[in-house]
Design a protein around this motif. Structure first.
Motif, PDB file in Angstrom:
ATOM      1  N   PHE A  27       0.858  -1.176   0.000  1.00  0.00           N
ATOM      2  CA  PHE A  27       0.000   0.000   0.000  1.00  0.00           C
ATOM      3  C   PHE A  27       0.897   1.229   0.000  1.00  0.00           C
ATOM      4  O   PHE A  27       1.701   1.401   0.903  1.00  0.00           O
ATOM      5  N   ARG A  29       0.762   5.085   0.279  1.00  0.00           N
ATOM      6  CA  ARG A  29      -0.121   6.187   0.670  1.00  0.00           C
ATOM      7  C   ARG A  29       0.114   7.426  -0.185  1.00  0.00           C
ATOM      8  O   ARG A  29      -0.831   8.112  -0.576  1.00  0.00           O
ATOM      9  N   LYS A  32      -1.452   6.765  -3.455  1.00  0.00           N
ATOM     10  CA  LYS A  32      -2.832   6.264  -3.330  1.00  0.00           C
ATOM     11  C   LYS A  32      -3.032   5.036  -4.219  1.00  0.00           C
ATOM     12  O   LYS A  32      -3.977   4.958  -5.001  1.00  0.00           O
ATOM     13  N   LYS A  33      -2.127   4.059  -4.060  1.00  0.00           N
ATOM     14  CA  LYS A  33      -2.145   2.860  -4.895  1.00  0.00           C
ATOM     15  C   LYS A  33      -2.013   1.601  -4.042  1.00  0.00           C
ATOM     16  O   LYS A  33      -1.443   1.614  -2.961  1.00  0.00           O
ATOM     17  N   LEU A  34      -2.548   0.519  -4.593  1.00  0.00           N
ATOM     18  CA  LEU A  34      -2.376  -0.824  -4.052  1.00  0.00           C
ATOM     19  C   LEU A  34      -1.591  -1.615  -5.095  1.00  0.00           C
ATOM     20  O   LEU A  34      -1.944  -1.615  -6.273  1.00  0.00           O
ATOM     21  N   ASP A  58      -5.743   1.812  -8.195  1.00  0.00           N
ATOM     22  CA  ASP A  58      -5.974   3.002  -7.384  1.00  0.00           C
ATOM     23  C   ASP A  58      -6.686   2.610  -6.090  1.00  0.00           C
ATOM     24  O   ASP A  58      -7.532   1.710  -6.080  1.00  0.00           O
ATOM     25  N   TRP A  59      -6.367   3.313  -5.015  1.00  0.00           N
ATOM     26  CA  TRP A  59      -6.980   3.042  -3.716  1.00  0.00           C
ATOM     27  C   TRP A  59      -8.494   3.234  -3.772  1.00  0.00           C
ATOM     28  O   TRP A  59      -9.246   2.540  -3.094  1.00  0.00           O
ATOM     29  N   VAL A  62     -10.599   0.021  -4.275  1.00  0.00           N
ATOM     30  CA  VAL A  62     -10.475  -1.097  -3.333  1.00  0.00           C
ATOM     31  C   VAL A  62     -11.671  -1.145  -2.390  1.00  0.00           C
ATOM     32  O   VAL A  62     -12.072  -0.137  -1.821  1.00  0.00           O
ATOM     33  N   CYS A 116      -6.923   0.975   6.286  1.00  0.00           N
ATOM     34  CA  CYS A 116      -7.704   2.195   6.004  1.00  0.00           C
ATOM     35  C   CYS A 116      -7.151   3.390   6.772  1.00  0.00           C
ATOM     36  O   CYS A 116      -7.023   4.488   6.223  1.00  0.00           O
ATOM     37  N   MET A 119      -3.900   4.495   5.091  1.00  0.00           N
ATOM     38  CA  MET A 119      -4.097   5.157   3.802  1.00  0.00           C
ATOM     39  C   MET A 119      -4.775   6.526   3.952  1.00  0.00           C
ATOM     40  O   MET A 119      -4.534   7.424   3.167  1.00  0.00           O
TER      41      MET A 119
END
Length: 165
Positions: A27, A29, A32-34, A58-59, A62, A116, A119
């Motif tokens: 992750f 931050r 803003k990506k996984l 993109d977060w 998700v 969560c 992020m």
């Protein structure tokens, strides 16, 4: 009968040694990506190419899904399993395009809440994490995992998932 035996033997061998030692998620931050180390296989055909796809989402795509499963044992007992899946939805819809295991029989919603918080608020809002895990480190007694491929991110994705834009 011989063909079924050969098929079953090859399938069991492939299922044991083809998946990577782990399927880590990263992750980022700042971006803003996984990032996911995703193993794709075809359970019914052990003779096809099974591969690892390193993917990035993109977060905002998700979602978390909690699942449970109950099964009966021949001796009359019951097996109950549960976990959390991360689902990736197509932008602007709720159509699931990919899924990843977050946890099975473990921290469940606590892991999702931790992710969560990280992020959305950053690492300062969380207790300090434990030691990082080496995804290629396996116990001496896990023979099939010792034969399995090591986790190896593509160089460009490895750098992108660890740095800010």
């Amino acid at each position: 009968m011989l063909a079924c035996g050969v098929w079953a033997s090859v399938l069991c061998l492939r299922v044991s040694i083809s998946p990577p030692r782990d399927e880590p998620l990263r992750f980022n931050r700042a971006r803003k990506k996984l990032y996911a180390y995703n193993f794709k296989y075809c359970w019914w055909n052990p003779f096809t190419t099974w591969k690892v796809e390193a993917v990035c989402y993109d977060w905002s795509q998700v979602r978390a899904e909690r699942w449970s499963q109950t099964g009966a044992l021949p001796n009359g007992g019951v097996i109950f399993k549960w976990g959390v899946m991360l689902s990736i939805v197509a932008p602007g819809t709720n159509n699931v395009i990919d899924r990843f295991h977050l946890s099975t029989m473990g921290a469940d919603q606590h892991a999702w809440a931790y992710i969560c918080t990280y992020m959305q608020e950053g690492p300062s809002a969380l207790p300090p994490p434990g030691e990082p895990k080496d995804h290629n480190d396996v116990l001496w007694c896990e023979f099939a995992l010792r034969l399995a491929p090591k986790v190896s991110w593509p160089a460009d994705m490895d750098l992108e998932s660890r740095t800010a834009p």
